[in-house]
Write a protein that holds these residues in place. Structure first.
Motif, PDB file in Angstrom:
ATOM      1  N   LEU A   1      -1.261   7.280   7.745  1.00 41.78           N
ATOM      2  CA  LEU A   1      -2.707   5.882   8.692  1.00 41.78           C
ATOM      3  C   LEU A   1      -3.368   6.192   7.649  1.00 41.78           C
ATOM      4  O   LEU A   1      -4.246   4.900   7.474  1.00 41.78           O
ATOM      5  CB  LEU A   1      -2.863   6.777   9.945  1.00 41.78           C
ATOM      6  N   ALA A   2      -3.685   7.120   7.420  1.00 41.64           N
ATOM      7  CA  ALA A   2      -5.443   7.385   6.371  1.00 41.64           C
ATOM      8  C   ALA A   2      -5.027   6.911   4.815  1.00 41.64           C
ATOM      9  O   ALA A   2      -5.649   5.140   4.692  1.00 41.64           O
ATOM     10  CB  ALA A   2      -5.625   8.138   5.738  1.00 41.64           C
ATOM     11  N   PHE A   3      -4.031   6.491   4.440  1.00 48.10           N
ATOM     12  CA  PHE A   3      -3.662   6.257   2.904  1.00 48.10           C
ATOM     13  C   PHE A   3      -2.709   4.906   3.187  1.00 48.10           C
ATOM     14  O   PHE A   3      -2.339   4.115   1.850  1.00 48.10           O
ATOM     15  CB  PHE A   3      -3.281   7.017   1.909  1.00 48.10           C
ATOM     16  N   VAL A   4      -2.174   4.205   4.416  1.00 51.32           N
ATOM     17  CA  VAL A   4      -0.932   3.495   4.057  1.00 51.32           C
ATOM     18  C   VAL A   4      -2.006   2.212   4.958  1.00 51.32           C
ATOM     19  O   VAL A   4      -1.790   1.414   4.607  1.00 51.32           O
ATOM     20  CB  VAL A   4       0.130   3.866   3.657  1.00 51.32           C
ATOM     21  N   VAL A   5      -1.891   2.209   6.139  1.00 54.29           N
ATOM     22  CA  VAL A   5      -2.370   1.919   7.400  1.00 54.29           C
ATOM     23  C   VAL A   5      -3.021   0.226   7.730  1.00 54.29           C
ATOM     24  O   VAL A   5      -3.927   0.007   6.698  1.00 54.29           O
ATOM     25  CB  VAL A   5      -1.661   2.029   8.526  1.00 54.29           C
ATOM     26  N   PHE A   6      -4.573   1.997   6.672  1.00 58.78           N
ATOM     27  CA  PHE A   6      -5.953   1.586   6.769  1.00 58.78           C
ATOM     28  C   PHE A   6      -6.169   0.580   5.451  1.00 58.78           C
ATOM     29  O   PHE A   6      -6.622  -0.476   5.629  1.00 58.78           O
ATOM     30  CB  PHE A   6      -6.734   2.705   6.798  1.00 58.78           C
TER      31      PHE A   6
ATOM     32  N   GLN B   1      -3.886  -1.167   4.197  1.00 62.16           N
ATOM     33  CA  GLN B   1      -3.377  -2.746   4.539  1.00 62.16           C
ATOM     34  C   GLN B   1      -4.417  -3.050   5.540  1.00 62.16           C
ATOM     35  O   GLN B   1      -5.080  -4.482   5.701  1.00 62.16           O
ATOM     36  CB  GLN B   1      -2.292  -2.690   5.368  1.00 62.16           C
ATOM     37  N   ILE B   2      -5.341  -2.621   6.651  1.00 65.73           N
ATOM     38  CA  ILE B   2      -5.780  -3.329   7.822  1.00 65.73           C
ATOM     39  C   ILE B   2      -6.834  -3.856   6.209  1.00 65.73           C
ATOM     40  O   ILE B   2      -7.923  -4.849   7.299  1.00 65.73           O
ATOM     41  CB  ILE B   2      -7.069  -2.521   7.867  1.00 65.73           C
ATOM     42  N   ILE B   3      -7.923  -3.257   5.412  1.00 66.49           N
ATOM     43  CA  ILE B   3      -8.481  -3.319   4.880  1.00 66.49           C
ATOM     44  C   ILE B   3      -8.543  -4.462   3.691  1.00 66.49           C
ATOM     45  O   ILE B   3      -9.750  -5.583   3.703  1.00 66.49           O
ATOM     46  CB  ILE B   3      -9.413  -2.419   4.062  1.00 66.49           C
ATOM     47  N   ASN B   4      -7.423  -4.879   3.455  1.00 68.87           N
ATOM     48  CA  ASN B   4      -6.781  -6.012   2.922  1.00 68.87           C
ATOM     49  C   ASN B   4      -7.637  -7.158   3.938  1.00 68.87           C
ATOM     50  O   ASN B   4      -7.246  -8.531   3.421  1.00 68.87           O
ATOM     51  CB  ASN B   4      -5.106  -5.811   2.975  1.00 68.87           C
ATOM     52  N   GLU B   5      -6.941  -6.963   5.029  1.00 68.29           N
ATOM     53  CA  GLU B   5      -6.957  -8.478   5.971  1.00 68.29           C
ATOM     54  C   GLU B   5      -8.382  -8.439   6.581  1.00 68.29           C
ATOM     55  O   GLU B   5      -8.608  -9.155   7.569  1.00 68.29           O
ATOM     56  CB  GLU B   5      -5.861  -7.854   7.384  1.00 68.29           C
ATOM     57  N   PHE B   6      -8.887  -7.765   6.653  1.00 60.06           N
ATOM     58  CA  PHE B   6     -10.665  -8.031   6.919  1.00 60.06           C
ATOM     59  C   PHE B   6     -11.047  -9.294   6.399  1.00 60.06           C
ATOM     60  O   PHE B   6     -10.487  -9.263   5.336  1.00 60.06           O
ATOM     61  CB  PHE B   6     -11.232  -6.860   6.077  1.00 60.06           C
TER      62      PHE B   6
ATOM     63  N   THR C   1       0.977  -1.065  -0.193  1.00 61.70           N
ATOM     64  CA  THR C   1      -0.014  -0.225  -0.360  1.00 61.70           C
ATOM     65  C   THR C   1       0.857   1.297   0.138  1.00 61.70           C
ATOM     66  O   THR C   1       0.154   2.714  -0.740  1.00 61.70           O
ATOM     67  CB  THR C   1      -0.947   0.078   1.141  1.00 61.70           C
ATOM     68  N   GLU C   2       1.901   1.193   0.647  1.00 64.07           N
ATOM     69  CA  GLU C   2       2.963   1.907   0.653  1.00 64.07           C
ATOM     70  C   GLU C   2       3.217   2.516  -0.808  1.00 64.07           C
ATOM     71  O   GLU C   2       2.977   3.779  -1.416  1.00 64.07           O
ATOM     72  CB  GLU C   2       4.009   1.803   0.986  1.00 64.07           C
ATOM     73  N   LYS C   3       3.868   2.131  -1.396  1.00 58.11           N
ATOM     74  CA  LYS C   3       3.987   1.539  -2.838  1.00 58.11           C
ATOM     75  C   LYS C   3       3.624   2.210  -4.249  1.00 58.11           C
ATOM     76  O   LYS C   3       3.292   3.040  -4.965  1.00 58.11           O
ATOM     77  CB  LYS C   3       4.951   0.498  -3.752  1.00 58.11           C
ATOM     78  N   PHE C   4       2.117   1.903  -3.663  1.00 55.70           N
ATOM     79  CA  PHE C   4       0.729   2.151  -4.098  1.00 55.70           C
ATOM     80  C   PHE C   4      -0.011   3.463  -4.247  1.00 55.70           C
ATOM     81  O   PHE C   4       0.252   4.459  -5.165  1.00 55.70           O
ATOM     82  CB  PHE C   4      -0.639   1.010  -3.823  1.00 55.70           C
ATOM     83  N   LEU C   5       1.165   3.822  -2.761  1.00 50.45           N
ATOM     84  CA  LEU C   5       0.290   5.651  -2.741  1.00 50.45           C
ATOM     85  C   LEU C   5       1.174   6.402  -3.256  1.00 50.45           C
ATOM     86  O   LEU C   5       1.217   7.051  -4.146  1.00 50.45           O
ATOM     87  CB  LEU C   5       0.366   5.633  -1.036  1.00 50.45           C
ATOM     88  N   PHE C   6       2.526   5.954  -2.516  1.00 45.75           N
ATOM     89  CA  PHE C   6       3.748   7.032  -3.517  1.00 45.75           C
ATOM     90  C   PHE C   6       4.460   7.365  -4.573  1.00 45.75           C
ATOM     91  O   PHE C   6       4.701   7.410  -5.993  1.00 45.75           O
ATOM     92  CB  PHE C   6       4.917   6.780  -2.297  1.00 45.75           C
ATOM     93  N   GLY C   7       4.174   6.025  -5.037  1.00 45.85           N
ATOM     94  CA  GLY C   7       4.093   5.798  -6.497  1.00 45.85           C
ATOM     95  C   GLY C   7       3.336   5.906  -7.597  1.00 45.85           C
ATOM     96  O   GLY C   7       3.924   6.736  -8.455  1.00 45.85           O
TER      97      GLY C   7
ATOM     98  N   PHE D   1     -16.423  -2.300   3.868  1.00 46.78           N
ATOM     99  CA  PHE D   1     -15.876  -1.752   4.652  1.00 46.78           C
ATOM    100  C   PHE D   1     -15.051  -0.872   4.228  1.00 46.78           C
ATOM    101  O   PHE D   1     -14.514   0.742   4.660  1.00 46.78           O
ATOM    102  CB  PHE D   1     -15.287  -2.141   6.185  1.00 46.78           C
ATOM    103  N   GLY D   2     -13.545  -0.386   2.818  1.00 45.04           N
ATOM    104  CA  GLY D   2     -12.638   0.134   2.458  1.00 45.04           C
ATOM    105  C   GLY D   2     -14.118   1.213   2.033  1.00 45.04           C
ATOM    106  O   GLY D   2     -13.656   2.965   2.496  1.00 45.04           O
ATOM    107  N   VAL D   3     -14.572   1.071   0.929  1.00 43.46           N
ATOM    108  CA  VAL D   3     -15.906   2.703   0.602  1.00 43.46           C
ATOM    109  C   VAL D   3     -16.380   3.329   1.990  1.00 43.46           C
ATOM    110  O   VAL D   3     -16.361   4.504   1.496  1.00 43.46           O
ATOM    111  CB  VAL D   3     -16.641   1.708  -0.129  1.00 43.46           C
TER     112      VAL D   3
END
Length: 497
Positions: free
Chosen positions: A299-304, A306-311, A124-130, A318-320
Motif C-alpha cells: 500500500l505505502a510503496f507501490v499503490v500510493f 501510483q495514486i500520486i502519479n494520477e493526482f 511502481t512495483e518494479k521500481f520498489l522491488f527491482g 502530496f507525495g512529499v
C-alpha cells in the motif's frame, strides 16, 4: 529523594505515549484490516476491543510503571523477584523490532526525496522491488548492502540516537512536541485533499459500508483485538518505561483514555484518507475499489506512488507530504521502542544514559544493516511476523495472566491508580484483564500456533522460517532469562511506592 528523569509536562507525556502508539501500522494496516473484516461493521468489535483490552492494558502498564518507578525489567522485579525475565522479554522484543522498523523509516525517507521528481515512474512495483530494494530472488540470501537504503538508515539512527542522548525531557518530549503535531497537520492536509478527489465517495462507501453478516464471525473479533493490541504499543515495555518518568501525582486512567482514543482517532483519519485515494485510483484505472485495495508495504510503496502519479495537480507536493508523514510516524515510534532497552541497560548495568544509548542503540543500528541488504525484505517480513505473533501477543498474554492470576496484583494496582486518577477503576477493569483479555489472547495464540505448524509462513522454505521465525522468537525469551540471572547494582532493586 528520587533522581529519576521526569516529563516536563503532562502534555509531553501524552504526546510521547500517543506518538509511540501512532506509527506506520495506523496508516497502512488499519484501513486494510477494517475493510477485510466487515467495513463499517468492524468498528463495533474494534471499539469493544479498545474498551475491554486496549485501554485496560494501557491503564495496567501506566500504573505498573508509575507505581514501581522503573524500566520494564526493574518494575516486574519489584512486583516479584521471579518476574524480571518478563520485562526483559518485552525489552528484547522491542530491540528486535527497532532493528527492522528503522529500515522501513529509511524507505519512507528515500521516497520523500523520490517524490520531488516522481522517480518511481509508471511501474511502481518494479521500481520498489527491482530498482530500489534490488531484491534477490531467493529468501535467505544476503546479496550485499543496498546503498540507497543504507544511507537513509544512517540518518534514521542518527536522529533517533541524538533524541535519546538528550534524555526524557529535552530529547523524547521535545521531539514528540515537534514530530506529532507536524504529522497530524501533514496528514490532515492529505485527507482534506483526498476526500475532494473524483471517486473519493466510492472509496469511502467501500470503507464504511457495514457488512453486518461478518459481525458473528469470530475471526473479525480476533482481528479487532489484534489491531488494538499491536497499534497501542502494549506489551512492548514502552508504556511501562514511559509512565515510570511521570511525576508522583499523575492522572493515570485519564492519560490512558486520551492515549487510546488519540490513537484510534488517527487510525480512523488514516482510513478516510487511504480509502478516498483508493477510490480515486480505482476510478482513474477503470477498476473497482476492491481490485486496488492493499495493505502493508504494498500500500505505502507501490499503490500510493501510483495514486500520486494520477493526482490532477501538485502530485510531487502530496507525495512529499505522504512520505514525510510516514517518516515522522515511524520516528516517534522508533524513539519509544529504543527507549525501552536504553532504560533497561542503564538500570541493570549501572551505566550512564549516554553509555546505554551508545551500547543499545549502537548494537541495534549495526544489526539493522541485515535489512538494508538485497535480501532484506524477506528477513524483515519473516522476523516481523514471528516477533509480533509469538513475541508481542504472547508476552501480553503472559503479562496479564501473571499480574491477574499468579501474583494477584490487580487490587494493589487499582488502589494506586484510583488514589491519583479522576476516572475510578472498578470491577470492569479487573474482569477485562482477568477474564476477557486472557481468553481472547489465548485463543489468538492457539489459532496462530495451529496455523503456523500446519504450513510455513509466507510460502518460505522450512529452514528459513525456522531460523528467522521460530528461533528468533525463542531467542528473545532465552536471552531475557539470561539477563535476569545477572545481579543488579547495589541498591538498584529497592522497593518504591
Amino acid at each position: 529523594m528520587e533522581n529519576r528523569q521526569q516529563w516536563g509536562t503532562r502534555a509531553g507525556f501524552i504526546l510521547a505515549a500517543a506518538g509511540s502508539a501512532i506509527g506506520l501500522g495506523n496508516i497502512w494496516r488499519f484501513p486494510a484490516v477494517a475493510y477485510e473484516n466487515g467495513g463499517g461493521a468492524f468498528f463495533l468489535p474494534y471499539l469493544f476491543a479498545l474498551l475491554t483490552a486496549g485501554i485496560p492494558i494501557l491503564v495496567l502498564e501506566f500504573t505498573i510503571g508509575h507505581k514501581y518507578r522503573g524500566s520494564a525489567p526493574l518494575s516486574f522485579l519489584r512486583i516479584n523477584k521471579k518476574a524480571e525475565w518478563i520485562g526483559w522479554w518485552q525489552v528484547l522484543i522491542s530491540f528486535v523490532i527497532s532493528t527492522y522498523y528503522a529500515v522501513i523509516i529509511a524507505w519512507a525517507m528515500s521516497y520523500t526525496v523520490f517524490s520531488f521528481n516522481l522517480k518511481w515512474g509508471s511501474d511502481t512495483e518494479k521500481f520498489l522491488f527491482g530498482d530500489y530494494l534490488k531484491l534477490v530472488g531467493t529468501p535467505g540470501q544476503f546479496g550485499g548492502i543496498v546503498p540507497g537504503v543504507f544511507i537513509p538508515l544512517i540518518l534514521v539512527w542518527a536522529v533517533t540516537l541524538i533524541v535519546l542522548f538528550n534524555g526524557v525531557k529535552k530529547g523524547i518530549e521535545t521531539a514528540n512536541k515537534i514530530f506529532l503535531p507536524t504529522l497530524v497537520v501533514l496528514f490532515l492536509i492529505i485527507v482534506i485533499r483526498a476526500v475532494t478527489l473524483d471517486g473519493a465517495a466510492t472509496g469511502l462507501n467501500t470503507f464504511f459500508k457495514p457488512n453486518w453478516d461478518r459481525i458473528m464471525d469470530g475471526k473479525v473479533w480476533i482481528a479487532a483485538y489484534s489491531q488494538i493490541f499491536f497499534s497501542l504499543s502494549i506489551a512492548f515495555a514502552i508504556m511501562i518505561t514511559y509512565s515510570s518518568y511521570l511525576p508522583k501525582k499523575s492522572d493515570l486512567t485519564n492519560n490512558a483514555f486520551i492515549t487510546g482514543f488519540a490513537n484510534s482517532s488517527f487510525e480512523l483519519l488514516a482510513g478516510i484518507g487511504v480509502f478516498s485515494v483508493l477510490g480515486f485510483l480505482a476510478q482513474q484505472q477503470g477498476k473497482t475499489v476492491e481490485e486496488v485495495v492493499s495493505g502493508g508495504v504494498g500500500l505505502a510503496f507501490v499503490v500510493f506512488p501510483q495514486i500520486i502519479n494520477e493526482f490532477p495537480a501538485f502530485n510531487q507536493f502530496f507525495g512529499v507530504l505522504f512520505f514525510l508523514s510516514l517518516t515522522l510516524a515511524g520516528l516517534t515510534s522508533l524513539i519509544s521502542i529504543s527507549e525501552t532497552y536504553v532504560a533497561g541497560i542503564q538500570e541493570k548495568f549501572g551505566v550512564s544514559r549516554h553509555k546505554a544509548v551508545a551500547i543499545g542503540g549502537g548494537l541495534a543500528a549495526i544489526l539493522s544493516i541485515l535489512f538494508a541488504s538485497k535480501g532484506g525484505l524477506y528477513f524483515l517480513d519473516t522476523i516481523d511476523y514471528f516477533i509480533n505473533t509469538f513475541g508481542v501477543a504472547l508476552a501480553g498474554l503472559v503479562e496479564v495472566i501473571f499480574i491477574a492470576w499468579i501474583v494477584r496484583e490487580l487490587n494493589h494496582l487499582q488502589t494506586h491508580a484510583n488514589a491519583i486518577s479522576d476516572i475510578m477503576l472498578g470491577a470492569w477493569w479487573k474482569i477485562c484483564l482477568s477474564v476477557i483479555t486472557p481468553l481472547v489472547l489465548g485463543y489468538m495464540m492457539f489459532d496462530n500456533i495451529r496455523t503456523n505448524i500446519a504450513e510455513d509462513y509466507g510460502g518460505y522454505e522450512t529452514w528459513f522460517v525456522t531460523v528467522f521465525g521460530w528461533i528468533v522468537a525463542a531467542l528473545v525469551v532465552l536471552v531475557g532469562w539470561m539477563f535476569s540471572a545477572k545481579r543488579w547494582p547495589a541498591g538498584a532493586t529497592s522497593k518504591v511506592d
